[in-house]
Motif scaffolding. Structure first.
Motif, PDB file in Angstrom:
ATOM      1  N   UNK A 137      33.237  43.354  38.244  1.00  8.58           N
ATOM      2  CA  UNK A 137      34.088  44.103  39.167  1.00  8.58           C
ATOM      3  C   UNK A 137      35.532  43.701  38.895  1.00  8.58           C
ATOM      4  N   UNK A 138      36.282  44.545  38.197  1.00  3.94           N
ATOM      5  CA  UNK A 138      37.648  44.197  37.811  1.00  3.94           C
ATOM      6  C   UNK A 138      38.636  44.476  38.944  1.00  3.94           C
ATOM      7  N   UNK A 139      39.876  44.110  38.724  1.00  6.98           N
ATOM      8  CA  UNK A 139      40.932  44.414  39.697  1.00  6.98           C
ATOM      9  C   UNK A 139      41.905  45.438  39.128  1.00  6.98           C
ATOM     10  N   UNK A 187      39.593  40.220  44.745  1.00  3.04           N
ATOM     11  CA  UNK A 187      38.847  40.376  43.504  1.00  3.04           C
ATOM     12  C   UNK A 187      38.348  39.098  42.887  1.00  3.04           C
ATOM     13  N   UNK A 188      38.696  37.975  43.476  1.00  2.00           N
ATOM     14  CA  UNK A 188      38.297  36.699  42.886  1.00  2.00           C
ATOM     15  C   UNK A 188      36.991  36.197  43.493  1.00  2.00           C
ATOM     16  N   UNK A 189      35.999  35.981  42.657  1.00  2.63           N
ATOM     17  CA  UNK A 189      34.727  35.469  43.143  1.00  2.63           C
ATOM     18  C   UNK A 189      34.852  34.012  43.545  1.00  2.63           C
ATOM     19  N   UNK A 216      29.167  34.938  37.915  1.00  2.00           N
ATOM     20  CA  UNK A 216      30.272  34.288  37.208  1.00  2.00           C
ATOM     21  C   UNK A 216      31.567  34.979  37.621  1.00  2.00           C
ATOM     22  N   UNK A 217      32.674  34.415  37.196  1.00  2.72           N
ATOM     23  CA  UNK A 217      33.962  35.038  37.486  1.00  2.72           C
ATOM     24  C   UNK A 217      35.014  34.560  36.508  1.00  2.72           C
ATOM     25  N   UNK A 223      39.283  33.607  36.384  1.00  2.00           N
ATOM     26  CA  UNK A 223      40.339  33.226  37.318  1.00  2.00           C
ATOM     27  C   UNK A 223      41.743  33.397  36.757  1.00  2.00           C
ATOM     28  N   UNK A 238      28.121  33.327  45.924  1.00  2.00           N
ATOM     29  CA  UNK A 238      29.343  33.743  45.217  1.00  2.00           C
ATOM     30  C   UNK A 238      29.846  34.951  45.983  1.00  2.00           C
ATOM     31  N   UNK A 265      41.798  37.993  38.381  1.00  2.00           N
ATOM     32  CA  UNK A 265      40.434  37.595  38.679  1.00  2.00           C
ATOM     33  C   UNK A 265      39.459  38.761  38.553  1.00  2.00           C
ATOM     34  N   UNK A 266      38.247  38.400  38.257  1.00  2.00           N
ATOM     35  CA  UNK A 266      37.178  39.397  38.126  1.00  2.00           C
ATOM     36  C   UNK A 266      35.874  38.646  38.347  1.00  2.00           C
ATOM     37  N   UNK A 267      34.967  39.258  39.045  1.00  2.00           N
ATOM     38  CA  UNK A 267      33.679  38.590  39.214  1.00  2.00           C
ATOM     39  C   UNK A 267      32.579  39.447  38.603  1.00  2.00           C
ATOM     40  N   UNK A 268      31.471  38.818  38.315  1.00  2.00           N
ATOM     41  CA  UNK A 268      30.395  39.548  37.664  1.00  2.00           C
ATOM     42  C   UNK A 268      29.066  38.858  37.831  1.00  2.00           C
TER      43      UNK A 268
END
Lengths: 286, 382
Positions: free
Chosen positions: A265-267, B338-340, A230-231, A233, B96, A96-99
């Motif tokens: 924002x990565x993991x 880390x998951x939005x 956004x993200x 999954x 979010x 997962x990563x959000x942005x």
């Protein structure tokens, strides 16, 4: 008046556009530390925000600098909306990563990380001129050691000068494009954006930045207006974000000539990752 | 007031620019690691908004009003005052949320509007301690009608006045007013929050006759509907040893007084040596553990005012704070590191002018000091 019907009619009537963007970070990033994709190729090309005189404001526009393509200007009779985004990556650190997609307004290039650096504000915000909702990011341009503290002085959205951020700690992530105030568990690292003084709702310009201990490296100070979250999954399927049909979010308005890009924002490390996306826009009668 | 309940209504608001997007970015528990399943406030952590410097200040047991105009309160800017009379409808649309800090997730994040708070410093007192909700005052002239009283009331405190004889000219019974603080014992009076912010105050004509009293009201949700209470450590110093039962004597949202925290199955029991920001009676195991809000009596739907607070056994040292809050929307689950997590709030929860928005968070696992939680938030109004 903007209505649901108008938004859905827009596609049928040809007033919709989908455009790809692909980013390929070339540096080692770390879990929980935000990264500005603007600084990496492929499409659109990387923008290192080094053009112009150090410390002098440079406005960003689609017509002159690029960014995520969102189509031609539509003029005063139309309102352009960011209606959706689809994103995929097969790199595990990217899911997962959000942005967040943002309108990048202006930057101050090549800020030395020592003493008090005074900005030149001859050039002003090209959009959101009063600064309401505009936020500050500190982006690593050339590697630093990190761990030093600094404070930004700015003019707020009401035109009040001399407003100050709290004292912040710079992270120790020595990679181009890193958001310098971002770290998942470091005291004094406040996250993606520079915290504003109590009750402030935005930033019109940055006046100066003070480093309480000198460091090597350079920062770009970037003024942005957040548009949409956004993200991702899964690495096995794309993530779909609709901003205009009540599934998730509001359809943000894209002002003509906006320079769009994103922070994620990565993991883990995004080095070598292909982040492949499409943005979708529609335009409706204003 | 227009409540934009339809999608088209919301789209119209957006089209007209009546929207504000921001990011709350707070560090969890600034002074000590937490224990799994405890709730903590995000008030004192670093980040944006900046750490509060207010919840461990002020006269002990004096209920203090809070709004977003108070410097040092460290609450979230959410788009400003939207109507001159505060009568437009602002709502919390979407969020979010995510955390990329190790061992935060799974977690729950709840946004709250903090309406009022008081701190309790006499924690060795085991009997009920009376909350100060009112003061007598005298009136005089100083650039308008000036009230003089005993305690220090925050600017923009919403009040009502009573008297044994006749109120000063310009003040009426059963009417809301807002204080404009002048000093620790004086304030002027405005007829609306907007006027108070603008410094437009009531002129002095006379001082009235008899003994006058001002009584603080909750600045928003003044009848108490949906208002909850929580007790937490507001200080960087941990509380000393002690596991007291915690209880309130309160007036509910139907204006029924002498309501009490239920004793069955147990009073909320405070944690020994609770650290900075810990909501004292939260945690996974042991008697007297509850969610972040104090249980209410019977079918009570909220708290209008608190008359007394009690810890029935001592804490050896430290202090705690009692806050009256209105939860804003549902708690947001943060399931994976880390998951939005996108979240559309049910029913467009209202955000009143002056709302003092903060977050509280429960981590499902032990949480390291200064862990970062970020929440993108969008508001709209119409």
């Amino acid at each position: 008046v903007l209505t649901h019907k108008a938004i859905f009619s827009a596609a049928e009537e040809g007033r919709a556009l989908s455009r790809p963007w692909i980013k390929n970070p070339s540096v080692v990033t770390a879990s929980g530390i935000a990264v500005d994709l603007t600084f990496f190729g492929r499409y659109p090309a990387a923008n290192y925000m080094t053009d112009g005189t150090p410390l002098a404001a440079q406005a960003l526009r689609r017509s002159t600098h690029g960014g995520f393509d969102h189509g031609e200007n539509k003029g005063a009779d139309w309102q352009k909306l960011l209606s959706g985004l689809t994103i995929l990556s097969t790199t595990s650190a990217a899911a997962p990563m959000c942005g967040m997609v943002m309108d990048y307004l202006l930057y101050y290039p090549l800020v030395p990380m020592e003493d008090i650096q005074e900005m030149d504000n001859t050039i002003t915000l090209p959009r959101y001129a009063d600064g309401k909702g505009v936020r500050i990011m500190l982006v690593e341009q050339f590697p630093y050691v990190g761990g030093v503290t600094c404070r930004v002085t700015y003019t707020n959205e009401l035109g009040v000068a001399g407003r100050m951020s709290p004292i912040m700690t710079i992270n120790t992530q020595t990679a181009l494009g890193t958001i310098a105030t971002s770290a998942p568990a470091t005291a004094g690292c406040p996250g993606t954006f520079v915290p504003l003084q109590d009750n402030d709702g935005g930033v019109r310009s940055v006046e100066s930045i003070e480093f309480f201990t000198a460091d090597a490296g350079n920062l770009a100070i970037v003024l942005v207006r957040p548009l949409a979250s956004f993200g991702t999954y899964e690495t096995t399927c794309p993530s779909e974000w609709n901003y205009d049909d009540d599934l998730f979010d509001l359809p943000p308005i894209i002002i003509d000539d906006a320079y769009l890009s994103a922070v994620v924002t990565p993991t883990g490390s995004l080095s070598g990752a292909i982040i492949d996306a499409q943005i979708r826009t529609k335009w409706v009668a204003a | 007031m227009t409540i934009p309940t339809s999608l088209d209504g919301r789209l119209s608001a957006i089209s007209a620019g009546k929207t504000f997007t921001t990011k709350l970015s707070k560090q969890f528990n600034p002074t000590a690691a937490a224990v799994a399943n405890e709730w903590h406030t995000l008030f004192r952590g670093g980040g944006y908004p900046s750490a509060d410097a207010i919840f461990d200040t002020g006269t002990t047991l004096q209920m203090q009003s809070l709004c977003d105009q108070i410097a040092s309160a460290g609450n979230l800017y959410h788009g400003g005052i939207i109507g001159a009379a505060g009568d437009d409808y602002k709502g919390l649309e979407v969020a979010m949320a995510n955390s990329a800090a190790a061992t935060v997730c799974p977690a729950w994040l709840q946004l709250v509007d903090v309406l009022a708070w008081t701190r309790v410093t006499a924690i060795a007192t085991t009997t009920a301690q009376t909350i100060i909700n009112s003061n007598t005052f005298t009136a005089s002239s100083s650039s308008g009608l000036l009230l003089t009283f005993a305690n220090d009331w925050q600017s923009f405190t919403k009040v009502r006045f009573t008297t044994t004889t006749t109120l000063p000219t310009g003040l009426s019974l059963n009417t809301d007013y807002w204080l404009v603080r002048v000093s620790a014992t004086t304030a002027r009076v405005a007829t609306s929050l907007a006027n108070a912010i603008a410094g437009t105050v009531i002129a002095f004509t006379d001082a009235g006759t008899g003994t006058h009293t001002l009584t603080m009201r909750l600045p928003r949700y003044s009848d108490g509907a949906g208002v909850q209470a929580m007790i937490f450590n507001p200080s960087s110093t941990a509380l000393g040893a002690g596991t007291p039962g915690l209880s309130l004597d309160y007036t509910n949202s139907a204006s029924v007084a002498a309501r009490a925290t239920p004793t069955s199955p147990s009073l909320p029991i405070g944690k020994t040596a609770a650290t900075n920001s810990h909501i004292l009676y939260t945690g996974a195991t042991g008697a007297g553990k509850f969610g972040p809000f104090m249980p209410l009596q019977g079918a009570d739907a909220g708290i209008q005012s608190v008359q007394s607070v009690r810890n029935n056994a001592t804490y050896v040292s430290g202090q705690y704070a009692l806050a009256l809050v209105k939860p804003l929307g549902e708690a947001i689950p943060l399931q994976v590191l880390g998951q939005g997590v996108p979240w559309r709030f049910t029913g467009l929860p209202r955000v009143y002018d002056g709302a003092a928005i903060y977050g509280i968070l429960k981590s499902g696992v032990a949480t390291p000091t200064n862990s970062l939680v970020e929440v993108d938030l969008s508001f709209l109004w119409a």
